[in-house]
Write a protein that holds these residues in place. Structure first.
Motif, mmCIF file in Angstrom:
data_model
loop_
_atom_site.group_PDB
_atom_site.id
_atom_site.type_symbol
_atom_site.label_atom_id
_atom_site.label_comp_id
_atom_site.label_asym_id
_atom_site.label_seq_id
_atom_site.Cartn_x
_atom_site.Cartn_y
_atom_site.Cartn_z
ATOM 1 N N LEU A 35 6.722 -4.440 -7.111
ATOM 2 C CA LEU A 35 8.169 -5.379 -7.030
ATOM 3 C C LEU A 35 9.444 -4.681 -6.702
ATOM 4 O O LEU A 35 10.286 -5.078 -5.902
ATOM 5 C CB LEU A 35 8.453 -5.792 -8.487
ATOM 6 C CG LEU A 35 7.486 -6.767 -8.931
ATOM 7 C CD1 LEU A 35 7.722 -7.470 -10.239
ATOM 8 C CD2 LEU A 35 7.424 -8.343 -7.855
ATOM 9 N N PHE A 36 9.306 -3.260 -7.124
ATOM 10 C CA PHE A 36 10.696 -2.412 -6.519
ATOM 11 C C PHE A 36 10.639 -2.283 -5.133
ATOM 12 O O PHE A 36 11.651 -2.487 -4.525
ATOM 13 C CB PHE A 36 10.557 -1.090 -7.214
ATOM 14 C CG PHE A 36 11.531 0.091 -6.897
ATOM 15 C CD1 PHE A 36 12.665 0.078 -7.625
ATOM 16 C CD2 PHE A 36 11.489 0.671 -5.769
ATOM 17 C CE1 PHE A 36 13.739 1.190 -7.286
ATOM 18 C CE2 PHE A 36 12.349 1.502 -5.426
ATOM 19 C CZ PHE A 36 13.518 1.868 -5.813
ATOM 20 N N ARG A 37 9.540 -2.042 -4.469
ATOM 21 C CA ARG A 37 9.290 -1.764 -3.250
ATOM 22 C C ARG A 37 9.457 -3.097 -2.401
ATOM 23 O O ARG A 37 10.161 -3.287 -1.114
ATOM 24 C CB ARG A 37 8.026 -1.496 -2.647
ATOM 25 C CG ARG A 37 7.546 -0.019 -3.001
ATOM 26 C CD ARG A 37 6.510 0.829 -2.411
ATOM 27 N NE ARG A 37 5.285 -0.186 -3.202
ATOM 28 C CZ ARG A 37 4.499 0.288 -3.952
ATOM 29 N NH1 ARG A 37 4.921 1.407 -4.613
ATOM 30 N NH2 ARG A 37 3.325 -0.421 -4.258
ATOM 31 N N LEU A 38 9.250 -4.415 -2.934
ATOM 32 C CA LEU A 38 9.284 -5.649 -2.333
ATOM 33 C C LEU A 38 10.811 -5.742 -2.169
ATOM 34 O O LEU A 38 11.543 -6.444 -1.220
ATOM 35 C CB LEU A 38 8.921 -6.616 -3.233
ATOM 36 C CG LEU A 38 9.076 -8.209 -2.745
ATOM 37 C CD1 LEU A 38 8.393 -8.447 -1.378
ATOM 38 C CD2 LEU A 38 8.614 -9.132 -3.849
ATOM 39 N N MET A 39 11.554 -5.581 -3.444
ATOM 40 C CA MET A 39 13.000 -5.659 -3.451
ATOM 41 C C MET A 39 13.813 -4.715 -2.504
ATOM 42 O O MET A 39 14.612 -5.319 -1.570
ATOM 43 C CB MET A 39 13.600 -5.309 -4.711
ATOM 44 C CG MET A 39 13.321 -6.012 -5.929
ATOM 45 S SD MET A 39 14.231 -7.564 -5.987
ATOM 46 C CE MET A 39 15.855 -7.222 -6.369
ATOM 47 N N TYR A 62 0.930 -0.986 -0.096
ATOM 48 C CA TYR A 62 -0.017 -0.100 0.032
ATOM 49 C C TYR A 62 0.810 1.199 0.067
ATOM 50 O O TYR A 62 0.262 2.248 -0.046
ATOM 51 C CB TYR A 62 -1.115 0.058 1.041
ATOM 52 C CG TYR A 62 -2.075 -0.956 0.804
ATOM 53 C CD1 TYR A 62 -2.805 -0.920 -0.247
ATOM 54 C CD2 TYR A 62 -2.228 -2.208 1.923
ATOM 55 C CE1 TYR A 62 -3.826 -1.907 -0.414
ATOM 56 C CE2 TYR A 62 -3.203 -3.201 1.644
ATOM 57 C CZ TYR A 62 -4.134 -3.096 0.299
ATOM 58 O OH TYR A 62 -4.810 -4.148 0.348
ATOM 59 N N GLU A 63 2.204 1.161 0.033
ATOM 60 C CA GLU A 63 2.770 2.402 -0.027
ATOM 61 C C GLU A 63 2.654 3.134 -1.341
ATOM 62 O O GLU A 63 2.792 2.605 -2.328
ATOM 63 C CB GLU A 63 4.423 1.860 0.259
ATOM 64 C CG GLU A 63 5.556 3.029 -0.248
ATOM 65 C CD GLU A 63 5.451 4.119 1.050
ATOM 66 O OE1 GLU A 63 5.574 3.679 2.161
ATOM 67 O OE2 GLU A 63 5.280 5.280 0.729
ATOM 68 N N LYS A 64 2.658 4.276 -1.393
ATOM 69 C CA LYS A 64 2.192 5.098 -2.472
ATOM 70 C C LYS A 64 3.455 6.022 -2.970
ATOM 71 O O LYS A 64 3.500 6.771 -4.016
ATOM 72 C CB LYS A 64 1.201 6.114 -2.325
ATOM 73 C CG LYS A 64 -0.348 4.884 -2.195
ATOM 74 C CD LYS A 64 -1.135 5.707 -3.114
ATOM 75 C CE LYS A 64 -2.154 4.379 -3.657
ATOM 76 N NZ LYS A 64 -3.133 3.985 -2.378
ATOM 77 N N ASN A 65 4.528 6.255 -1.969
ATOM 78 C CA ASN A 65 5.398 7.276 -2.354
ATOM 79 C C ASN A 65 6.433 6.917 -3.602
ATOM 80 O O ASN A 65 6.789 5.590 -3.484
ATOM 81 C CB ASN A 65 6.395 7.656 -0.942
ATOM 82 C CG ASN A 65 5.676 8.483 -0.165
ATOM 83 O OD1 ASN A 65 4.725 9.270 -0.370
ATOM 84 N ND2 ASN A 65 6.117 8.084 1.321
ATOM 85 N N PRO A 66 6.450 7.925 -4.371
ATOM 86 C CA PRO A 66 7.382 7.492 -5.798
ATOM 87 C C PRO A 66 9.028 7.563 -5.365
ATOM 88 O O PRO A 66 9.095 8.318 -4.222
ATOM 89 C CB PRO A 66 6.905 8.730 -6.564
ATOM 90 C CG PRO A 66 6.595 9.729 -5.849
ATOM 91 C CD PRO A 66 5.958 9.376 -4.640
ATOM 92 N N PHE A 67 9.670 6.824 -5.875
ATOM 93 C CA PHE A 67 11.078 6.738 -5.715
ATOM 94 C C PHE A 67 11.607 7.422 -6.877
ATOM 95 O O PHE A 67 11.183 7.529 -8.024
ATOM 96 C CB PHE A 67 11.632 5.507 -5.722
ATOM 97 C CG PHE A 67 11.577 4.709 -4.536
ATOM 98 C CD1 PHE A 67 12.493 4.736 -3.502
ATOM 99 C CD2 PHE A 67 10.048 4.046 -3.988
ATOM 100 C CE1 PHE A 67 12.212 4.231 -1.959
ATOM 101 C CE2 PHE A 67 10.125 3.830 -2.649
ATOM 102 C CZ PHE A 67 10.947 3.542 -1.664
ATOM 103 N N TYR A 68 12.718 8.055 -6.826
ATOM 104 C CA TYR A 68 13.389 9.004 -7.945
ATOM 105 C C TYR A 68 13.730 8.305 -9.101
ATOM 106 O O TYR A 68 13.754 8.675 -10.108
ATOM 107 C CB TYR A 68 14.589 9.671 -7.432
ATOM 108 C CG TYR A 68 15.990 8.816 -7.239
ATOM 109 C CD1 TYR A 68 16.221 8.048 -6.112
ATOM 110 C CD2 TYR A 68 16.802 8.823 -8.310
ATOM 111 C CE1 TYR A 68 17.207 7.454 -5.993
ATOM 112 C CE2 TYR A 68 17.969 7.853 -8.203
ATOM 113 C CZ TYR A 68 17.966 7.133 -6.984
ATOM 114 O OH TYR A 68 18.998 6.329 -7.041
ATOM 115 N N THR A 69 13.722 6.925 -8.953
ATOM 116 C CA THR A 69 14.204 6.204 -10.393
ATOM 117 C C THR A 69 12.972 5.965 -11.247
ATOM 118 O O THR A 69 12.892 5.449 -12.310
ATOM 119 C CB THR A 69 14.634 4.521 -9.915
ATOM 120 O OG1 THR A 69 13.916 4.099 -8.872
ATOM 121 C CG2 THR A 69 15.921 4.853 -9.815
#
Ligand code: SAM
Length: 259
Positions: free
Chosen positions: A96-100, A39-46
């Motif tokens: 998937l990025f957040r899971l990693m 449920y995290e919504k914050n974008p990452f810079y990549t």
């Protein structure tokens, strides 16, 4: 793909998804996983760089020869059609990025690279990641490699060939994977075959993600069999994706949630 079948299945999922937002998850780790990964919504810079590339591919008129390992029939398609039809959506790729990141995963294996958009999310989660991705169509793989160059990713090893032939050697050579993403042939036989091969090379902390678990009765049968596997403990059913844990400290239970 039968749209009505999927719409019916989705409705069923909405009615059954009792664990939405983390309700009823008693394990503190899995609760945190649900909040920080699902449920995290914050974008990452990549993220914007990868999404800009995805948008570009949706206007790419080059044609590529595609080898279809499902039917055995080769065809020619425009890159833009592949970009529209074959890639995991932004929402799933970012999960998937957040899971990693959540798992501090290093070794990741992806079955089905296509144009390498989801691969790029997996590989850019940390420079320490070693990502191995398997793709059957040579011309598609070439474009994926171009895309990794554009994004400056040097930690992806793309292996071209039928996964039926390449997977075993890859599993024997690589360190035990922290994450495996199953996104190649979406049918029961191949899914279970690849699952059974990969499950022999896991650690307790390994997590598998299976794409399109409700796309057909056949894929649902594969998903049900995976959930019953003796090594599998907690599973998350997000409709589009199934997430599989092997840690014995977790209950053998399926959490169904809207995502
Ligand atoms: C759904 S796409 C992958 C999408 C990609 N993971 C993403 O989200 O951007 C599936 C890919 O798997 C490849 N594929 C399917 N069956 C395969 C097989 N048996 N061996 C190798 N590649 C296969 C197809 O060529 C296709 O490019």
């Amino acid at each position: 793909v039968n749209i009505l079948f999927i719409a019916y299945k989705y409705l069923q999922h909405l009615l059954q998804s009792k664990n939405t937002k983390g309700h009823g998850i008693h394990s503190p780790y899995l609760y945190r996983f649900s909040q920080n990964v699902i449920y995290e919504k914050n974008p990452f810079y990549t993220f914007p760089k990868i999404e800009t590339l995805r948008r570009k591919l949706k206007f790419d008129n080059r044609t590529v020869a595609i080898k279809d390992f499902g039917t055995g029939k080769d065809r020619v398609e425009k890159v833009r059609d592949v970009a529209f039809k074959s890639l995991s959506q932004k929402k799933e790729a970012q999960l998937l990025f957040r899971l990693m990141c959540f798992l501090k995963a290093k070794d990741v294996l992806e079955l089905g690279t296509s144009l390498g958009i989801t691969t790029s999310y997996l590989a850019s989660s940390s420079p320490k990641v070693r990502c191995i991705s398997l793709e059957g169509s040579e011309e598609i793989a070439k474009i994926a490699i171009e895309n990794f160059k554009t994004l400056g990713l040097q930690n992806v090893d793309l292996i071209v060939g039928n996964i039926d032939d390449t997977l075993q050697a890859v599993l024997q050579k690589m360190d035990k994977p922290d994450v495996v993403f199953f996104d190649a042939n979406h049918n029961m036989k191949a899914t279970l075959q690849y699952f059974n091969q990969c499950v022999e090379h896991i650690e307790q902390k390994t997590v598998f993600i299976i794409d399109d678990i409700h796309r057909s009765n056949d894929m649902e049968d594969a998903w049900n069999e995976i959930k019953r596997h003796p090594k599998v403990t907690a599973t998350f059913d997000l409709f589009q994706l199934g997430i599989v844990f092997f840690n014995h400290n977790f209950p053998k239970k399926t959490y169904k949630m809207r995502f």
